[in-house]
Design a protein around this motif. Structure first.
Motif, PDB file in Angstrom:
ATOM      1  N   ASN A 138       0.804  -1.225   0.000  1.00 36.51           N
ATOM      2  CA  ASN A 138       0.000   0.000   0.000  1.00 36.51           C
ATOM      3  C   ASN A 138       0.840   1.279   0.000  1.00 36.51           C
ATOM      4  O   ASN A 138       0.462   2.277  -0.602  1.00 36.51           O
ATOM      5  CB  ASN A 138      -0.945   0.028   1.206  1.00 36.51           C
ATOM      6  N   GLY A 139       1.979   1.237   0.681  1.00 35.09           N
ATOM      7  CA  GLY A 139       2.872   2.402   0.706  1.00 35.09           C
ATOM      8  C   GLY A 139       3.394   2.721  -0.682  1.00 35.09           C
ATOM      9  O   GLY A 139       3.432   3.886  -1.101  1.00 35.09           O
ATOM     10  N   GLN A 140       3.760   1.654  -1.422  1.00 35.02           N
ATOM     11  CA  GLN A 140       4.272   1.860  -2.783  1.00 35.02           C
ATOM     12  C   GLN A 140       3.165   2.350  -3.713  1.00 35.02           C
ATOM     13  O   GLN A 140       3.395   3.171  -4.601  1.00 35.02           O
ATOM     14  CB  GLN A 140       4.870   0.563  -3.317  1.00 35.02           C
ATOM     15  N   VAL A 141       1.948   1.833  -3.477  1.00 33.20           N
ATOM     16  CA  VAL A 141       0.795   2.277  -4.276  1.00 33.20           C
ATOM     17  C   VAL A 141       0.554   3.772  -4.028  1.00 33.20           C
ATOM     18  O   VAL A 141       0.368   4.553  -4.973  1.00 33.20           O
ATOM     19  CB  VAL A 141      -0.477   1.464  -3.919  1.00 33.20           C
ATOM     20  N   SER A 142       0.581   4.176  -2.758  1.00 37.47           N
ATOM     21  CA  SER A 142       0.359   5.590  -2.406  1.00 37.47           C
ATOM     22  C   SER A 142       1.436   6.485  -3.025  1.00 37.47           C
ATOM     23  O   SER A 142       1.143   7.594  -3.484  1.00 37.47           O
ATOM     24  CB  SER A 142       0.356   5.783  -0.888  1.00 37.47           C
ATOM     25  N   LEU A 143       2.680   5.995  -3.050  1.00 39.26           N
ATOM     26  CA  LEU A 143       3.776   6.775  -3.640  1.00 39.26           C
ATOM     27  C   LEU A 143       3.552   6.974  -5.141  1.00 39.26           C
ATOM     28  O   LEU A 143       3.672   8.083  -5.664  1.00 39.26           O
ATOM     29  CB  LEU A 143       5.113   6.063  -3.389  1.00 39.26           C
ATOM     30  N   SER A 144       3.190   5.888  -5.823  1.00 40.93           N
ATOM     31  CA  SER A 144       2.965   5.963  -7.270  1.00 40.93           C
ATOM     32  C   SER A 144       1.804   6.922  -7.582  1.00 40.93           C
ATOM     33  O   SER A 144       1.868   7.737  -8.510  1.00 40.93           O
ATOM     34  CB  SER A 144       2.674   4.566  -7.817  1.00 40.93           C
ATOM     35  N   MET A 145       0.769   6.830  -6.768  1.00 40.43           N
ATOM     36  CA  MET A 145      -0.397   7.693  -6.936  1.00 40.43           C
ATOM     37  C   MET A 145      -0.019   9.166  -6.694  1.00 40.43           C
ATOM     38  O   MET A 145      -0.448  10.062  -7.435  1.00 40.43           O
ATOM     39  CB  MET A 145      -1.460   7.267  -5.922  1.00 40.43           C
ATOM     40  N   GLY A 146       0.790   9.396  -5.677  1.00 42.27           N
ATOM     41  CA  GLY A 146       1.258  10.760  -5.384  1.00 42.27           C
ATOM     42  C   GLY A 146       2.054  11.332  -6.554  1.00 42.27           C
ATOM     43  O   GLY A 146       1.863  12.493  -6.938  1.00 42.27           O
ATOM     44  N   ASN A 147       2.949  10.509  -7.127  1.00 39.37           N
ATOM     45  CA  ASN A 147       3.744  10.967  -8.278  1.00 39.37           C
ATOM     46  C   ASN A 147       2.834  11.331  -9.456  1.00 39.37           C
ATOM     47  O   ASN A 147       3.090  12.300 -10.180  1.00 39.37           O
ATOM     48  CB  ASN A 147       4.740   9.889  -8.715  1.00 39.37           C
ATOM     49  N   ALA A 148       1.759  10.536  -9.639  1.00 44.99           N
ATOM     50  CA  ALA A 148       0.818  10.806 -10.742  1.00 44.99           C
ATOM     51  C   ALA A 148       0.058  12.115 -10.501  1.00 44.99           C
ATOM     52  O   ALA A 148      -0.071  12.938 -11.409  1.00 44.99           O
ATOM     53  CB  ALA A 148      -0.148   9.642 -10.909  1.00 44.99           C
ATOM     54  N   PHE A 149      -0.428  12.317  -9.266  1.00 47.25           N
ATOM     55  CA  PHE A 149      -1.124  13.581  -8.957  1.00 47.25           C
ATOM     56  C   PHE A 149      -0.171  14.775  -9.136  1.00 47.25           C
ATOM     57  O   PHE A 149      -0.583  15.837  -9.609  1.00 47.25           O
ATOM     58  CB  PHE A 149      -1.684  13.570  -7.532  1.00 47.25           C
ATOM     59  N   LEU A 150       1.107  14.581  -8.764  1.00 51.76           N
ATOM     60  CA  LEU A 150       2.091  15.651  -8.936  1.00 51.76           C
ATOM     61  C   LEU A 150       2.302  15.945 -10.429  1.00 51.76           C
ATOM     62  O   LEU A 150       2.413  17.105 -10.831  1.00 51.76           O
ATOM     63  CB  LEU A 150       3.415  15.259  -8.275  1.00 51.76           C
ATOM     64  N   GLY A 151       2.298  14.883 -11.241  1.00 54.01           N
ATOM     65  CA  GLY A 151       2.431  15.056 -12.691  1.00 54.01           C
ATOM     66  C   GLY A 151       1.274  15.854 -13.275  1.00 54.01           C
ATOM     67  O   GLY A 151       1.433  16.567 -14.268  1.00 54.01           O
ATOM     68  N   LEU A 152       0.097  15.740 -12.631  1.00 53.77           N
ATOM     69  CA  LEU A 152      -1.087  16.489 -13.084  1.00 53.77           C
ATOM     70  C   LEU A 152      -1.213  17.844 -12.367  1.00 53.77           C
ATOM     71  O   LEU A 152      -2.194  18.550 -12.555  1.00 53.77           O
ATOM     72  CB  LEU A 152      -2.358  15.658 -12.821  1.00 53.77           C
ATOM     73  N   SER A 153      -0.220  18.155 -11.516  1.00 44.39           N
ATOM     74  CA  SER A 153      -0.213  19.403 -10.722  1.00 44.39           C
ATOM     75  C   SER A 153      -1.406  19.507  -9.777  1.00 44.39           C
ATOM     76  O   SER A 153      -1.929  20.591  -9.510  1.00 44.39           O
ATOM     77  CB  SER A 153      -0.190  20.648 -11.632  1.00 44.39           C
ATOM     78  N   ILE A 154      -1.867  18.350  -9.259  1.00 43.67           N
ATOM     79  CA  ILE A 154      -2.939  18.366  -8.242  1.00 43.67           C
ATOM     80  C   ILE A 154      -2.223  18.215  -6.891  1.00 43.67           C
ATOM     81  O   ILE A 154      -2.028  17.111  -6.376  1.00 43.67           O
ATOM     82  CB  ILE A 154      -3.967  17.235  -8.499  1.00 43.67           C
ATOM     83  N   PHE A 155      -1.790  19.370  -6.345  1.00 43.65           N
ATOM     84  CA  PHE A 155      -0.795  19.352  -5.272  1.00 43.65           C
ATOM     85  C   PHE A 155      -1.314  18.807  -3.944  1.00 43.65           C
ATOM     86  O   PHE A 155      -0.622  18.053  -3.263  1.00 43.65           O
ATOM     87  CB  PHE A 155      -0.196  20.753  -5.089  1.00 43.65           C
TER      88      PHE A 155
END
Length: 389
Positions: A122-139
């Motif tokens: 789950n930690g790795q999933v949350s990290l990947s999701m965070g990187n994706a939101f950052l890529g979309l500039s949803i801070f």
């Protein structure tokens, strides 16, 4: 090929891979994939192939193996295997800058809750999701995900995950221009590597040094930036890590540009651009084009600057990267002000403010926009942030 033989061959491949004989390792693993009748062994070997292709920047191959791994996981009828394969699918899409797909696959992982293995992922999933939101500039959502990933890392005493999250947080704070935190987090990652990373892959050290280099440059500490970037590049070259080589070349170019040495910066940008294009890192390409634009502006070549902006704008719109668009409108504003073209100038001022509104990049306390200049920020538990002052 039976179960035991499959295991032996996977280990042989890992040994070759760890001693930098990547192509030999890939041949061993591909042979296992063709000949093994053991689904669990095939699943594991696909995991090895996914990791290796990720590190080489062969993201399309990574995605291809992730899709095969999902079929193997279904055959095994085990929720843990399925969660892991969906995480690999999410990661492949993250590397290819397909951020909406990444978020969707991460949500699938979180809904699958198998046993303890899934909970550890789950930690790795949350990290990947965070990187994706950052890529979309949803801070805000990005910060929520990174903080969740950090909690998982602490709860499971997973220092490797903590190190990766700290690097992502460094990137996060670089983007919203709190450069003290942008340096603090990769320094923390470098500490973790020094304290716990004896048996880790050198990529963790390289990654933390690269993010430190970026923060040092932003803080104007160019000699420190150069030292960190050189160390990161040395490891990236040793390991044939193409994605990191591209990022280091971009950082070198930015350092030279900060020194107003445009002639040295241009070839570095070109080299970075060709690797970014080859591996499909469109987010990286936007950064390169922003740097190139600023070089043309230093040289007062405003029409050439506008050409670079046009390419970057196309990429930013395609990815949904709002911060890229905001920076481009800001540069256009400066160019059209210099050219005295009032109508175009007004157009970009309006679009700039629309981007700020859309990204909610303003302080809830003073109402000023966040990310215009270096400012210390404080995040609330709800992941809204405001100026510390």
């Amino acid at each position: 090929m039976g179960q035991d033989q499959t295991k032996q061959q996977i280990e042989k491949g890992l040994h070759l891979y760890q001693s930098n004989q990547t192509e030999k390792a890939l041949r061993v693993w591909m042979r296992v994939l063709e000949k093994s009748a053991d689904p669990a062994g095939r699943f594991r070997v696909l995991g090895c192939l996914i990791t290796a292709h990720a590190e080489m920047g062969r993201y399309k191959d990574m995605l291809k193996f992730a899709v095969v791994q999902i079929d193997t996981a279904r055959e095994l009828e085990d929720p843990d295997y399925l969660t892991e394969s969906y995480l690999n699918l999410a990661r492949s899409n993250e590397k290819l800058c397909e951020f909406q797909k990444t978020i969707s696959y991460c949500k699938t992982c979180l809904n699958m809750q198998g046993t303890t293995v899934s909970l550890q992922l789950n930690g790795q999933v949350s990290l990947s999701m965070g990187n994706a939101f950052l890529g979309l500039s949803i801070f805000q959502k990005a910060l929520e995900c990174f903080e969740k990933a950090l909690r998982y890392a602490h709860n499971n005493d997973d220092k490797m995950l903590e190190c990766r999250v700290c690097c992502s947080l460094g990137n996060f704070y670089t983007q919203i221009k709190d450069y003290e935190k942008a340096l603090f987090f990769p320094c923390k990652a470098a500490e973790l590597v020094n304290d716990y990373g004896k048996g880790w892959s050198l990529k963790y050290r390289a990654m933390s040094q690269y993010h430190m280099a970026v923060a040092y440059r932003k803080l104007g500490r160019l000699a420190d930036a150069m030292d960190c970037c050189e160390e990161s590049m040395k490891i990236a070259l040793q390991h044939g890590d193409r994605p990191l080589q591209a990022l280091c070349l971009l950082c070198f170019a930015d350092i030279h540009r900060s020194r107003k040495d445009v002639q040295t910066a241009f070839p570095r940008y070109d080299s970075s651009m060709s690797i970014m294009t080859e591996i499909g890192n469109r987010l990286g390409l936007i950064q390169v084009l922003l740097g190139v634009t600023k070089c043309w502006m230093i040289q007062k070549e405003l029409d050439k600057a506008l050409e670079s902006i046009e390419k970057a704008q196309e990429l930013s719109e395609g990815l949904g990267n709002k911060l890229g668009l905001l920076k481009l409108h800001c540069l256009c504003e400066r160019i059209y002000r210099t050219k005295g073209q009032q109508r175009e100038l007004r157009d970009h001022v309006v679009k700039f403010h629309e981007c700020v509104e859309e990204m909610e990049l303003y302080c809830g306390m003073c109402g000023e926009s966040i990310g215009e200049k270096n400012n210390q920020l404080q995040a609330l538990p709800c992941s809204h942030f405001f100026h510390l002052k």
